[in-house]
Write an enzyme that holds these catalytic residues in place. Structure first.
Site, PDB file in Angstrom:
ATOM      1  N   ASP A 275      36.717  41.696  46.299  1.00  0.00           N
ATOM      2  CA  ASP A 275      37.940  40.886  46.417  1.00  0.00           C
ATOM      3  C   ASP A 275      38.622  40.581  45.093  1.00  0.00           C
ATOM      4  O   ASP A 275      39.712  40.014  45.090  1.00  0.00           O
ATOM      5  CB  ASP A 275      37.604  39.547  47.090  1.00  0.00           C
ATOM      6  CG  ASP A 275      36.796  38.640  46.176  1.00  0.00           C
ATOM      7  OD1 ASP A 275      37.194  37.486  45.970  1.00  0.00           O
ATOM      8  OD2 ASP A 275      35.762  39.100  45.655  1.00  0.00           O
TER       9      ASP A 275
ATOM     10  N   ASP B 151      35.573  43.453  40.680  1.00  0.00           N
ATOM     11  CA  ASP B 151      35.059  44.486  41.590  1.00  0.00           C
ATOM     12  C   ASP B 151      35.822  45.801  41.468  1.00  0.00           C
ATOM     13  O   ASP B 151      35.433  46.794  42.087  1.00  0.00           O
ATOM     14  CB  ASP B 151      35.136  44.001  43.042  1.00  0.00           C
ATOM     15  CG  ASP B 151      34.161  42.868  43.325  1.00  0.00           C
ATOM     16  OD1 ASP B 151      33.047  42.909  42.779  1.00  0.00           O
ATOM     17  OD2 ASP B 151      34.517  41.949  44.082  1.00  0.00           O
TER      18      ASP B 151
ATOM     19  N   ASP C 118      30.571  42.784  48.243  1.00  0.00           N
ATOM     20  CA  ASP C 118      30.422  41.613  47.393  1.00  0.00           C
ATOM     21  C   ASP C 118      30.167  40.412  48.318  1.00  0.00           C
ATOM     22  O   ASP C 118      30.369  40.494  49.529  1.00  0.00           O
ATOM     23  CB  ASP C 118      31.712  41.432  46.587  1.00  0.00           C
ATOM     24  CG  ASP C 118      31.658  40.233  45.669  1.00  0.00           C
ATOM     25  OD1 ASP C 118      30.582  39.975  45.093  1.00  0.00           O
ATOM     26  OD2 ASP C 118      32.684  39.550  45.536  1.00  0.00           O
TER      27      ASP C 118
END
Length: 654
Positions: A547, A551, A354
């Site tokens: 994080d 996700d 990410d």
């Protein structure tokens, strides 16, 4: 292996948790040192008697006749042999016949039976020394993880009935106010009520630099208060606190075995009875084929065979190797949820990450102020800030951090236009603050140069004229460049970035960091589809680093899921296989290195143990090896394998 041995190899952290939970704060180093010394007394006693006995044998001292000699070596044997004989007998009573205890018992008693007393004592002595050596190595290996248990808070000073009372942290409820003095551990997660606080969070993040937080910020259990008495309002019960979750993960990690460990355990259970029956065959079968068959000679060879065959080096050094890897990772702020993930990390060849919160800080900052109005820059910013004060958007918060001198402007009649921005009045002037769509819908001409701006842009119009703009950008983490380089240097063939941020920003960050391929503007389900496509490719093993809660689905789907900032999202913690505690992406490469080094050392031990044993087995069966070579093939190899495993604790991973 017996139950006792299995427990030793598994490393029972619960026992140590209990030991530390009753710590009274006093120094117990002296009794502990005395206790450690006592464990070596039997081996020292046997060693002295063995050396003296061998010396008396060598000089053929008259008084050292048959019965004195037997009694002497029996006395030398008992301190180290009796515990092993007892364990072997207890294992047999439980139906577990084929253990290393049985192998060592048969081999040493057999040596006594054929008159090889010094060798019988030596085998058992070196076996006992190997066990002590192993225990010392285990203690060293678990030192880093055991240190986590030392930060378990054992009291909380809570405000009740107008007074502060010391209680067990487990009895404190959510919403209660607690006090933490200088040098004390924060007992529960909470929100800081004091103006500010400075904390040592090394136990949680692996980061030694003090962390200063302001009023209203989150404070985590296990942190140490460094500056002044502070007050905290608890937000979680102790069992749900950050330190409790970390301890639970660490303890569970020791129970989750790798495939290699599980294979070796199954192998030892099959291998040991085979060895026993081969030794029996080696004793009696030659009678059918050898003309000058001497029972004691072939029994001696069989006893050598048993000692050599003992699987100690494997069943000790392999779990110790993996535990060493877990400890080394923990010391560096990386939590593997099990030894199996140390192995899994070695197979990763594609890293997907990410953007926001992983390689960037997730905190917006003003990057550029372009003022083309008649107002001074400070006054121009006051118009924007007066409007953005009405918004809770992250971009608005970034603008509000800008500092200006003089009196603040106040906005009135502010209305939010969905998807466009804000409209209102500041000091009697109509002000528009928002995106290009807001400007064009109000017939404001926007300079063409703004179309090429990649960053998030906030445009401003005052009294019907375009007055300028502010660009807002997320900052890269300090180690972002280093992290990508280290990941690539570790042999990862492809690095990919998938982000929910707009594609232009994602592409810019990817280009700046040298990432192979990037895609922005993705919803969580879009990221999931992209990772699933990668996994479908032959030979691709994917690690995904994220994080936040959004996700979690991708982390769960990837071959190895890595969570950044393990203290932030409960869902991510539960889902991820590996937790990077201090938010540093450079730890990803360290995790890969630790996994590979652990696996390399484990396989070195396997190859070394099997190689030496096979060579000495052949020599022993042919009558070319004595019990002393057998001792080296068993205990010597085990010691060298342990030393090799302990290297993980001393390696540098930076």
């Amino acid at each position: 292996m017996s139950k006792k041995k299995a427990n030793l190899k598994d490393i029972d952290l619960d026992q140590h948790a209990g030991e530390h939970s009753h710590d009274d704060g006093h120094n117990h180093s002296s009794p502990e040192s005395t206790s450690k010394f006592k464990t070596y007394i039997p081996a020292i006693f046997s060693f002295v008697l063995l050396i003296v006995g061998i010396t008396l044998d060598y000089f053929d001292v008259p008084f050292f006749d048959k019965w004195v000699r037997i009694v002497w070596y029996v006395v030398a044997y008992v301190p180290v042999g009796f515990p092993v004989l007892t364990e072997g007998w207890n294992s047999i009573k439980k139906g577990d016949f084929f253990t290393e205890f049985l192998l060592m018992s048969i081999a040493t008693l057999g040596a006594f039976a054929i008159g090889e007393y010094p060798e019988g004592v030596a085998v058992m002595l070196f076996y006992a020394v190997g066990e002590l050596f192993q225990q010392a190595a285990v203690n060293r290996a678990k030192g880093n993880i055991k240190a986590l248990l030392d930060v378990r808070p054992n009291e909380a000073i809570v405000s009740r009935d107008g007074d502060y009372t010391s209680v067990n942290p487990e009895s404190v409820e959510i919403g209660e106010k607690i006090q933490v003095r200088v040098g004390e551990k924060v007992p529960l997660d909470g929100i800081l009520l004091s103006d500010k606080g400075s904390f040592n969070t090394a136990a949680l993040t692996g980061e030694s630099k003090p962390d200063t937080v302001q009023k209203g910020a989150a404070v985590y259990a296990g942190s140490i208060n460094l500056d002044g008495v502070i007050e905290i309002e608890t937000t979680k019960e102790f069992k749900d606190s950050s330190i409790a979750r970390i301890l639970d993960m660490v303890q569970n990690a020791t129970a989750r075995k790798s495939k290699t460990e599980l294979f070796i355990r199954k192998f030892a259970r099959i291998y040991t009875p085979i060895v026993v029956f081969l030794a029996i065959g080696l004793t009696f079968v030659p009678y059918l084929f050898v003309e000058d068959y001497i029972f004691s000679d072939w029994l001696y060879r069989a006893l050598i065979f048993l000692v050599i065959s003992c699987p100690c080096a494997l069943v000790i050094s392999i779990p110790l190797g993996y535990f060493g890897g877990l400890g080394a990772a923990s010391r560096n702020g990386i939590l593997f949820k099990g030894a199996s993930f140390l192995d899994a990390m070695t197979k990763v060849n594609t890293v997907v990450m990410d953007k926001t919160g992983t390689v960037t800080k997730g905190v917006f900052k003003i990057k550029k102020i372009e003022n083309i109005s008649a107002f001074a820059k400070a006054e121009f910013m006051k118009y924007i800030m007066a409007m953005e004060e009405q918004s809770t958007h992250p971009i608005a918060r970034a603008i509000m951090e800008y500092r200006t001198e003089g009196s603040e402007f106040k906005a009135t009649d502010v209305s939010e236009i969905a998807g466009k921005g804000l409209k209102g009045s500041v000091n009697g002037k109509i002000v528009l603050v928002g995106n290009k769509a807001l400007m064009t819908s109000n017939q404001i001409t926007v300079p063409a140069e703004t179309d090429s701006i990649v960053e998030s842009i906030v445009m401003v119009a005052i009294e019907g004229s375009f007055a300028g703009y502010v660009t807002i950008a997320d900052e890269l983490k300090e180690d972002a460049h280093e992290a990508i380089k280290a990941i690539r240097d570790s042999g990862i063939s492809k690095i990919i970035m998938l982000s929910g941020d707009k594609d232009s920003i994602t592409q810019q960050v990817a280009k700046e960091l040298g990432i192979d391929w990037a895609k922005g503007g993705l919803l969580p389900e879009d990221k999931l589809k992209e990772v699933e496509k990668l996994k479908e490719q032959i030979g691709v093993t994917v690690a995904f680093i994220g994080d936040g809660i959004n996700d979690a689905p991708v982390i769960a789907t990837s071959n190895v899921g890595i969570a950044m900032g393990g203290l932030g999202s409960d869902v991510t913690i539960e889902t991820a296989d590996i937790i990077i505690q201090n938010d540093q992406p450079s730890k990803i490469a360290q995790a890969i290195k630790i996994g590979r080094s652990t696996r390399r050392i484990v396989w070195q031990n396997i190859a070394f143990a099997f190689g030496v044993k096979i060579i000495v087995l052949i020599l022993g069966a042919g009558g070319l090896a004595t019990m002393w070579e057998a001792v080296f093939a068993d205990v010597g190899v085990a010691m060298l394998a342990i030393l090799n495993a302990v290297r993980l604790q001393k390696m540098k991973w930076d």
